[in-house]
Design a protein around this motif. Structure first.
Motif, PDB file in Angstrom:
ATOM      1  N   CYS A 298       0.909  -1.521   0.156  1.00  0.00           N
ATOM      2  CA  CYS A 298       0.109   0.199   0.401  1.00  0.00           C
ATOM      3  C   CYS A 298       0.675   0.609  -0.216  1.00  0.00           C
ATOM      4  CB  CYS A 298      -0.682  -0.042   1.173  1.00  0.00           C
ATOM      5  SG  CYS A 298      -2.383   1.001   1.412  1.00  0.00           S
ATOM      6  N   ILE A 299       0.851   1.949  -1.111  1.00  0.00           N
ATOM      7  CA  ILE A 299       1.995   3.179  -1.663  1.00  0.00           C
ATOM      8  C   ILE A 299       1.325   4.255  -0.423  1.00  0.00           C
ATOM      9  CG2 ILE A 299       3.193   5.013  -2.719  1.00  0.00           C
ATOM     10  CD1 ILE A 299       4.215   1.333  -2.592  1.00  0.00           C
TER      11      ILE A 299
ATOM     12  N   LYS B 170       6.041   4.375   0.962  1.00  0.00           N
ATOM     13  CA  LYS B 170       6.654   4.944  -0.118  1.00  0.00           C
ATOM     14  C   LYS B 170       7.383   4.422  -1.370  1.00  0.00           C
ATOM     15  CE  LYS B 170       8.140   9.047   2.115  1.00  0.00           C
ATOM     16  NZ  LYS B 170       7.558   9.213   1.953  1.00  0.00           N
ATOM     17  N   ALA B 171       7.046   4.995  -2.596  1.00  0.00           N
ATOM     18  CA  ALA B 171       6.753   4.029  -3.173  1.00  0.00           C
ATOM     19  C   ALA B 171       8.238   3.214  -3.601  1.00  0.00           C
ATOM     20  CB  ALA B 171       6.924   4.906  -4.860  1.00  0.00           C
TER      21      ALA B 171
ATOM     22  N   ASN C 267      -2.755   4.620  -6.701  1.00  0.00           N
ATOM     23  CA  ASN C 267      -1.560   5.165  -6.881  1.00  0.00           C
ATOM     24  C   ASN C 267      -0.175   4.018  -6.217  1.00  0.00           C
ATOM     25  OD1 ASN C 267      -2.110   7.386  -5.847  1.00  0.00           O
ATOM     26  ND2 ASN C 267      -1.618   7.576  -3.896  1.00  0.00           N
ATOM     27  N   THR C 268      -1.124   2.752  -5.751  1.00  0.00           N
ATOM     28  CA  THR C 268       0.100   1.697  -5.520  1.00  0.00           C
ATOM     29  C   THR C 268       0.550   1.197  -7.024  1.00  0.00           C
ATOM     30  OG1 THR C 268      -1.117   0.995  -3.125  1.00  0.00           O
ATOM     31  CG2 THR C 268       0.355  -0.587  -4.713  1.00  0.00           C
ATOM     32  N   MET C 269      -0.361   1.098  -8.245  1.00  0.00           N
ATOM     33  CA  MET C 269      -0.828   0.662  -9.166  1.00  0.00           C
ATOM     34  C   MET C 269       0.434   1.678 -10.120  1.00  0.00           C
ATOM     35  SD  MET C 269      -3.382   0.775 -12.006  1.00  0.00           S
ATOM     36  CE  MET C 269      -3.317   1.986 -12.648  1.00  0.00           C
ATOM     37  N   SER C 270       0.552   3.151  -9.924  1.00  0.00           N
ATOM     38  CA  SER C 270       1.099   3.658 -10.836  1.00  0.00           C
ATOM     39  C   SER C 270       2.146   3.331 -10.265  1.00  0.00           C
ATOM     40  CB  SER C 270       0.585   4.892 -10.339  1.00  0.00           C
ATOM     41  OG  SER C 270      -0.515   4.743 -11.480  1.00  0.00           O
ATOM     42  N   ALA C 271       2.410   3.544  -8.650  1.00  0.00           N
ATOM     43  CA  ALA C 271       4.019   3.902  -8.282  1.00  0.00           C
ATOM     44  C   ALA C 271       5.238   2.540  -8.631  1.00  0.00           C
ATOM     45  CB  ALA C 271       3.710   3.606  -6.914  1.00  0.00           C
TER      46      ALA C 271
END
Length: 336
Positions: free
Chosen positions: A222-223, A292-293, A328-332
């Motif tokens: 989880c970002i 964090k990513a 957010n998690t998918m993109s990171a």
């Protein structure tokens, strides 16, 4: 991520019209970001085959996988028809992700038999392979029997792949012996090498090239800025596995045995809100990433270094913030 590396995304699809539209937009973005496979779990709904059919018609290139379905609640023939249909709808992108689930789900929820799970999986794969490759199965085993001929017209360039969910040595070896890939779960990077060794032992015993078996794992993360809330949510998720023998055996290998024993003790005393807190933040962070990513991308790199060839990003977190945390998690993690 090099052009030939695989990176999956877990994406359970909502069934409301609004939820579907929003999720399909995200899934199309995931393909554009370079995710090479999309995975759908099935526990108590939605239905994995219906969901994958929707994905097949709304995607262009990613492989489409169940991650995973319990083999005991449908016949091998019914599953073969389902995956062949997905394969046709998607132009050959289907992955049949199969698991033996747990006695609670198989017997209590569905009234099916949980007997001889490893034997059942071997026989199920045999029947499904026959139907995938020959359109005909004639088989008599200890758990399954089949005398069945398909009447489907097959146009996809190749049959569906078969991946097995593997936690412990017997199923990991079987995956190496009979499957195209394996999907592991809830494991830290430092536990992967011996698990891969079991897969390779199974492949060698069957005269197969071990490198031909794709090694996948769900990597939960989880970002987010709200790390504490995400860790708490994951604690509750983990606690739900305290009564599943196959998971308890695996978690004990990772040093979590005493924590899960305490979860069971508190649960049996009726302290169900208190029970998840027996799982420490350190244990949560051993098998998932929060924050964090860069931490998420490093975690994926550690799995790849340990022998994973197909990491599958599994966005987690509190349901209240899922609309923010999932994308957010998918993109990171794109390209990790």
């Amino acid at each position: 991520m090099s052009s030939n590396q695989k990176l999956g995304l877990q994406t359970n699809v909502g069934v409301g019209a609004d939820a579907l539209a929003a999720r399909f937009a995200l899934i199309r973005e995931a393909e554009d970001l370079g995710y090479t496979s999309l995975w759908i779990a099935e526990v108590s709904g939605p239905d994995a085959f219906v969901s994958l059919a929707a994905l097949a018609l709304n995607t262009r290139k990613a492989e489409l996988a169940t991650g995973v379905i319990p083999i005991q609640i449908r016949t091998p023939g019914a599953m073969a028809m389902g995956f062949l249909t997905i394969n046709e709808l998607s132009g050959g992108r289907a992955i049949a992700g199969l698991g033996v689930s747990s006695p609670v789900i198989v017997e209590r929820w569905h009234g099916a038999s949980y007997r001889k799970p490893v034997t059942a999986m071997r026989e199920c794969v045999t029947i499904m392979r026959q139907l995938f490759t020959e359109g005909r199965s004639k088989f008599q085993g200890e758990v399954y029997k089949s005398d069945f001929k398909l009447s489907m017209r097959i146009t996809a360039p190749h049959p569906p792949k078969i991946y097995l969910a593997g936690l412990n040595a017997p199923m990991l070896r079987l995956a190496g012996e009979v499957a195209d890939g394996v999907l592991m779960n809830y494991s830290p990077p430092d536990a992967i090498a011996p698990m891969v060794q079991h897969i390779h032992e199974g492949a060698k015993a069957a005269g197969r090239d071990p490198s031909a078996v794709d090694v996948g794992i769900y990597i939960r993360m989880c970002i987010t800025e709200d790390e504490d809330k995400a860790v708490d949510s994951f604690r509750r998720e983990l606690a739900s596995y305290a009564f599943v023998d196959s998971y308890n055996k695996m978690f004990a290998r990772y040093g979590f045995g005493a924590e899960f024993e305490e979860v069971r003790r508190l649960w049996k005393q009726g302290k169900r809100d208190e029970a998840p807190r027996a799982i420490t933040e350190a244990s949560c962070r051993k098998i998932a990433v929060f924050g964090k990513a860069a931490a998420g991308r490093d975690f994926v790199a550690r799995f790849r270094a340990a022998g994973v060839t197909h990491p599958v990003v599994f966005p987690i977190g509190p349901s209240a913030t899922a609309a923010r945390d999932y994308p957010n998690t998918m993109s990171a993690l794109a390209g990790a």
